[in-house]
Write a protein that holds these residues in place. Sequence first.
Motif, PDB file in Angstrom:
ATOM      1  N   GLU A 380       0.831  -1.173  -0.083  1.00 32.90           N
ATOM      2  CA  GLU A 380      -0.030   0.003   0.188  1.00 32.90           C
ATOM      3  C   GLU A 380       1.081   1.256   0.009  1.00 32.90           C
ATOM      4  O   GLU A 380       0.431   2.264  -0.587  1.00 32.90           O
ATOM      5  CB  GLU A 380      -0.876  -0.084   1.121  1.00 32.90           C
ATOM      6  CG  GLU A 380      -1.880  -0.897   1.142  1.00 32.90           C
ATOM      7  CD  GLU A 380      -2.979  -1.033   2.566  1.00 32.90           C
ATOM      8  OE1 GLU A 380      -2.651  -0.181   3.310  1.00 32.90           O
ATOM      9  OE2 GLU A 380      -3.901  -1.919   2.366  1.00 32.90           O
ATOM     10  N   LEU A 381       1.906   1.115   0.862  1.00 28.48           N
ATOM     11  CA  LEU A 381       2.862   2.240   1.059  1.00 28.48           C
ATOM     12  C   LEU A 381       3.384   2.665  -0.260  1.00 28.48           C
ATOM     13  O   LEU A 381       3.663   3.756  -0.916  1.00 28.48           O
ATOM     14  CB  LEU A 381       3.810   2.104   2.171  1.00 28.48           C
ATOM     15  CG  LEU A 381       4.900   3.078   2.186  1.00 28.48           C
ATOM     16  CD1 LEU A 381       4.184   4.574   2.703  1.00 28.48           C
ATOM     17  CD2 LEU A 381       5.980   2.915   3.514  1.00 28.48           C
ATOM     18  N   ALA A 382       3.868   1.451  -0.954  1.00 28.57           N
ATOM     19  CA  ALA A 382       4.636   1.636  -2.498  1.00 28.57           C
ATOM     20  C   ALA A 382       3.556   1.956  -3.409  1.00 28.57           C
ATOM     21  O   ALA A 382       3.930   3.074  -4.242  1.00 28.57           O
ATOM     22  CB  ALA A 382       4.988   0.349  -2.686  1.00 28.57           C
ATOM     23  N   ALA A 383       2.419   1.775  -3.206  1.00 28.54           N
ATOM     24  CA  ALA A 383       1.426   2.354  -4.255  1.00 28.54           C
ATOM     25  C   ALA A 383       1.229   3.701  -4.089  1.00 28.54           C
ATOM     26  O   ALA A 383       1.079   4.556  -4.921  1.00 28.54           O
ATOM     27  CB  ALA A 383       0.021   1.338  -4.075  1.00 28.54           C
ATOM     28  N   VAL A 384       1.085   4.233  -2.703  1.00 28.59           N
ATOM     29  CA  VAL A 384       0.900   5.662  -2.489  1.00 28.59           C
ATOM     30  C   VAL A 384       2.019   6.330  -2.877  1.00 28.59           C
ATOM     31  O   VAL A 384       2.021   7.532  -3.610  1.00 28.59           O
ATOM     32  CB  VAL A 384       0.525   5.794  -1.041  1.00 28.59           C
ATOM     33  CG1 VAL A 384       0.815   7.382  -0.595  1.00 28.59           C
ATOM     34  CG2 VAL A 384      -0.544   5.233  -0.636  1.00 28.59           C
ATOM     35  N   GLN A 385       3.202   5.983  -2.733  1.00 23.75           N
ATOM     36  CA  GLN A 385       4.382   6.591  -2.754  1.00 23.75           C
ATOM     37  C   GLN A 385       4.572   6.641  -4.588  1.00 23.75           C
ATOM     38  O   GLN A 385       4.982   7.673  -5.185  1.00 23.75           O
ATOM     39  CB  GLN A 385       5.638   6.088  -2.633  1.00 23.75           C
ATOM     40  CG  GLN A 385       5.873   6.248  -1.124  1.00 23.75           C
ATOM     41  CD  GLN A 385       7.200   5.132  -0.466  1.00 23.75           C
ATOM     42  OE1 GLN A 385       7.923   4.437  -1.139  1.00 23.75           O
ATOM     43  NE2 GLN A 385       7.185   5.558   0.782  1.00 23.75           N
ATOM     44  N   ALA A 386       4.208   5.849  -5.334  1.00 19.16           N
ATOM     45  CA  ALA A 386       4.002   5.704  -6.887  1.00 19.16           C
ATOM     46  C   ALA A 386       2.988   6.568  -7.182  1.00 19.16           C
ATOM     47  O   ALA A 386       3.267   7.272  -8.103  1.00 19.16           O
ATOM     48  CB  ALA A 386       3.797   4.016  -7.307  1.00 19.16           C
ATOM     49  N   ARG A 387       2.028   6.886  -6.719  1.00 22.14           N
ATOM     50  CA  ARG A 387       0.971   7.887  -7.057  1.00 22.14           C
ATOM     51  C   ARG A 387       1.435   9.329  -6.815  1.00 22.14           C
ATOM     52  O   ARG A 387       1.299  10.030  -7.790  1.00 22.14           O
ATOM     53  CB  ARG A 387      -0.227   7.577  -6.458  1.00 22.14           C
ATOM     54  CG  ARG A 387      -1.048   6.214  -6.865  1.00 22.14           C
ATOM     55  CD  ARG A 387      -2.513   6.165  -6.341  1.00 22.14           C
ATOM     56  NE  ARG A 387      -2.559   6.443  -4.993  1.00 22.14           N
ATOM     57  CZ  ARG A 387      -2.660   5.242  -4.310  1.00 22.14           C
ATOM     58  NH1 ARG A 387      -2.669   4.188  -4.721  1.00 22.14           N
ATOM     59  NH2 ARG A 387      -2.759   5.409  -2.968  1.00 22.14           N
ATOM     60  N   LEU A 388       2.409   9.202  -5.525  1.00 26.53           N
ATOM     61  CA  LEU A 388       2.726  10.612  -5.446  1.00 26.53           C
ATOM     62  C   LEU A 388       3.821  10.815  -6.304  1.00 26.53           C
ATOM     63  O   LEU A 388       4.065  12.269  -6.663  1.00 26.53           O
ATOM     64  CB  LEU A 388       3.168  10.566  -4.061  1.00 26.53           C
ATOM     65  CG  LEU A 388       2.173  10.534  -2.862  1.00 26.53           C
ATOM     66  CD1 LEU A 388       2.769  10.538  -1.476  1.00 26.53           C
ATOM     67  CD2 LEU A 388       1.341  11.681  -2.962  1.00 26.53           C
TER      68      LEU A 388
END
Length: 425
Positions: A380-388
């Motif tokens: 989830e954290l990786a997905a959030v960072q990727a979106r950011l």
Amino acid sequence: MSTQGQSGHADFPRAFQQEKRQVWARDGDTKALVYLPDGQADGEIRPGVTWRAYIRGGMLLCPMPGCGPFARVVASPSRRHHFAHRAGADHASGTGPETLWHLSAKELLARWAAAEPSLHGWRLHIDDTPISMPEGWRRPDVLAVSPDGSARVALEVQYSTLTGEEWRARHGFYARAGVVDIWVFAHHGPQWRSRAASGPARREELAHRDPGWTAAVGLSGLHQAMLQDEVVPLWLDPTARTIGTATALFAPAAPPRSRTSRLVRNPALYALPPEHNFRACYIAADPLEECRIDLSAGELLTSARARHRQERIRLLADQEAAQERLDALQERQSQDTERRRQQEQQRRRERAAQYAAELEEEIRQADLRAREDQRLREEELAAVQARLQTPLTEDYPLQLTPAPTPAPAPDRPRGWWLPRRRRRK
């Protein structure tokens, strides 16, 4: 007094019945004492000479000095055959019948000692040879001396009163002089206190009794002192030529009530000497001619005394066997207890191992769940960072459309009905 399993001695059933009729007489010819067996009043004193004929000739004298010849021999089916004095005759010497029986007893013991195989060749002395010591001297009733003079046996017949301390002093005197002393007591008088074998005053040691035992005697302080010194009291009945041995029937003490009682209890009775604190005991009677001298033990070995030794061996063997059974039972119980303890320990170890395995599995499952949760969080954290990190124009292009200009509102006349706003001054 047991009459079972003994020899067919004619006088034996009458032993220790406090018989005081005179059965000993002095031969006027040989001056020796002669004995009248029971039931033989019509028999012969020697081949061709009957007792009656001999007594009619005045040849049978009362053993008491100065008493004179007997008048007749009495034969009765209900009484023991005996000698009778002339009418009015008595023992004028004043020494009483106790001395008469003392003389008879000494004569009987001397005759027995002369025929005793273990004393073959020994010199016999009747009341005529003193034993001297620096502390004093004593003259035994009958003294037997070995051919080389190295061994001596003193036979003491006790009719008068004697205390335990006095007996110990005399017994110690003989021991210091190197003389084996054997004591026998009277069948009546102060040394014989008859006790009913079935009377209410009997002690527990008389509770178990042979039906053939009909006589019990009280044990004085003298007899108890002898038993303390491991000397078994003996009694002599010269009328029946029997020796009585102090005997008690013992039942082994019952163990405490438990499940082991039936394994160690022994219902047998043992014929043994009485304890030193007994107030009474039984008399086991044996014919005198069956008795022997045991020089090694320093005692007169009667058949009852021999049985005492056998019974002691049997008692010790039974006690040892009972102890072995008890030890074996305790060993089995100990083994069973140890086995149960080990089984319990094994069950505890198994339960502990099972609990440890279950705990380890729970920890492993919890760790797996924690790892899965960590993985999900990381994704989830990786997905959030990727979106950011992704530019918005690339993924979400702006599509701006100018908003339409609203049309001006038409003028509407104000109605007269509308209130007018007053202007502030």
